[in-house]
Scaffold this motif. Structure first.
Motif, PDB file in Angstrom:
ATOM      1  N   UNK A   1      -6.580  86.690 -37.152  1.00 57.06           N
ATOM      2  CA  UNK A   1      -5.693  86.666 -38.316  1.00 57.06           C
ATOM      3  C   UNK A   1      -6.090  87.737 -39.324  1.00 57.06           C
ATOM      4  N   UNK A   2      -7.401  87.929 -39.485  1.00 59.85           N
ATOM      5  CA  UNK A   2      -7.889  88.970 -40.405  1.00 59.85           C
ATOM      6  C   UNK A   2      -7.506  90.362 -39.915  1.00 59.85           C
ATOM      7  N   UNK A   3      -7.561  90.580 -38.583  1.00 58.97           N
ATOM      8  CA  UNK A   3      -7.161  91.880 -38.023  1.00 58.97           C
ATOM      9  C   UNK A   3      -5.693  92.168 -38.303  1.00 58.97           C
TER      10      UNK A   3
ATOM     11  N   UNK B   1      -1.691  95.328 -41.483  1.00 62.05           N
ATOM     12  CA  UNK B   1      -0.547  95.459 -42.394  1.00 62.05           C
ATOM     13  C   UNK B   1      -0.963  96.038 -43.744  1.00 62.05           C
ATOM     14  N   UNK B   2      -2.065  95.540 -44.291  1.00 65.81           N
ATOM     15  CA  UNK B   2      -2.454  95.913 -45.647  1.00 65.81           C
ATOM     16  C   UNK B   2      -3.102  97.287 -45.744  1.00 65.81           C
ATOM     17  N   UNK B   3      -3.617  97.801 -44.651  1.00 67.54           N
ATOM     18  CA  UNK B   3      -4.282  99.104 -44.680  1.00 67.54           C
ATOM     19  C   UNK B   3      -3.510 100.110 -43.829  1.00 67.54           C
ATOM     20  N   UNK B   4      -3.384  99.847 -42.535  1.00 63.42           N
ATOM     21  CA  UNK B   4      -2.782 100.796 -41.602  1.00 63.42           C
ATOM     22  C   UNK B   4      -1.318 101.053 -41.937  1.00 63.42           C
ATOM     23  N   UNK B   5      -0.576 100.013 -42.296  1.00 60.96           N
ATOM     24  CA  UNK B   5       0.840 100.169 -42.612  1.00 60.96           C
ATOM     25  C   UNK B   5       1.106 100.138 -44.105  1.00 60.96           C
TER      26      UNK B   5
ATOM     27  N   UNK C   1       6.227 108.648 -31.448  1.00 65.37           N
ATOM     28  CA  UNK C   1       5.323 107.514 -31.298  1.00 65.37           C
ATOM     29  C   UNK C   1       5.221 106.889 -32.676  1.00 65.37           C
ATOM     30  N   UNK C   2       5.621 105.624 -32.774  1.00 69.18           N
ATOM     31  CA  UNK C   2       5.604 104.952 -34.070  1.00 69.18           C
ATOM     32  C   UNK C   2       4.811 103.660 -33.986  1.00 69.18           C
ATOM     33  N   UNK C   3       4.303 103.254 -35.130  1.00 66.06           N
ATOM     34  CA  UNK C   3       3.604 101.983 -35.270  1.00 66.06           C
ATOM     35  C   UNK C   3       4.334 101.180 -36.334  1.00 66.06           C
ATOM     36  N   UNK C   4       4.616  99.914 -36.033  1.00 68.80           N
ATOM     37  CA  UNK C   4       5.336  99.039 -36.945  1.00 68.80           C
ATOM     38  C   UNK C   4       4.797  97.617 -36.774  1.00 68.80           C
TER      39      UNK C   4
ATOM     40  N   UNK D   1      -0.926  92.728 -33.694  1.00 69.54           N
ATOM     41  CA  UNK D   1       0.114  92.573 -34.689  1.00 69.54           C
ATOM     42  C   UNK D   1       0.851  93.842 -35.060  1.00 69.54           C
ATOM     43  N   UNK D   2       0.490  94.952 -34.417  1.00 73.52           N
ATOM     44  CA  UNK D   2       1.161  96.234 -34.637  1.00 73.52           C
ATOM     45  C   UNK D   2       1.774  96.665 -33.304  1.00 73.52           C
TER      46      UNK D   2
END
Length: 109
Positions: free
Chosen positions: A5-7, A12-16, A63-66, A98-99
């Protein structure tokens, strides 16, 4: 809260995070933070560049990350996605904590 859950939360909070890496884009008409990785797609293409024939038509690859929960269902290979008003065919999609990492392409001239 567990490690997984932390990952997902960190992804979301950092990478995206729009102030760090991601920008707002539209996927299938829905705005969401997306990271477009042009460098990684070039790395994946290096081995193919030696056999390129110039015909006036080329494949535009992205190449996208979402975030998985932003997009909803994980797209399958050959699904069509509308990315910022242009249609792309999904080549591959993996869920990485989650990404979604989506490799897609479209024929252009």
């Amino acid at each position: 809260m567990g490690f997984k859950d932390l990952l997902v939360q960190d992804a979301k909070n950092v990478f995206l995070n729009r102030e760090e890496f991601a920008d707002m884009h539209s996927i299938n008409g829905k705005p969401m933070p997306v990271l477009v990785d042009d460098n990684e797609i070039l790395e994946r293409d290096k081995s193919k560049l030696m056999n390129v024939t110039i015909t006036g038509i080329y494949k535009e690859r992205k190449l996208i990350y979402v975030a998985t929960d932003n997009l909803g269902a994980k797209p399958a290979p050959d699904d069509l996605l509308n990315f910022d008003g242009a249609w792309y065919k999904v080549n591959d999609c993996t869920d990485e904590a989650g990404i979604l990492c989506i490799e897609m392409e479209a024929n252009r001239s």
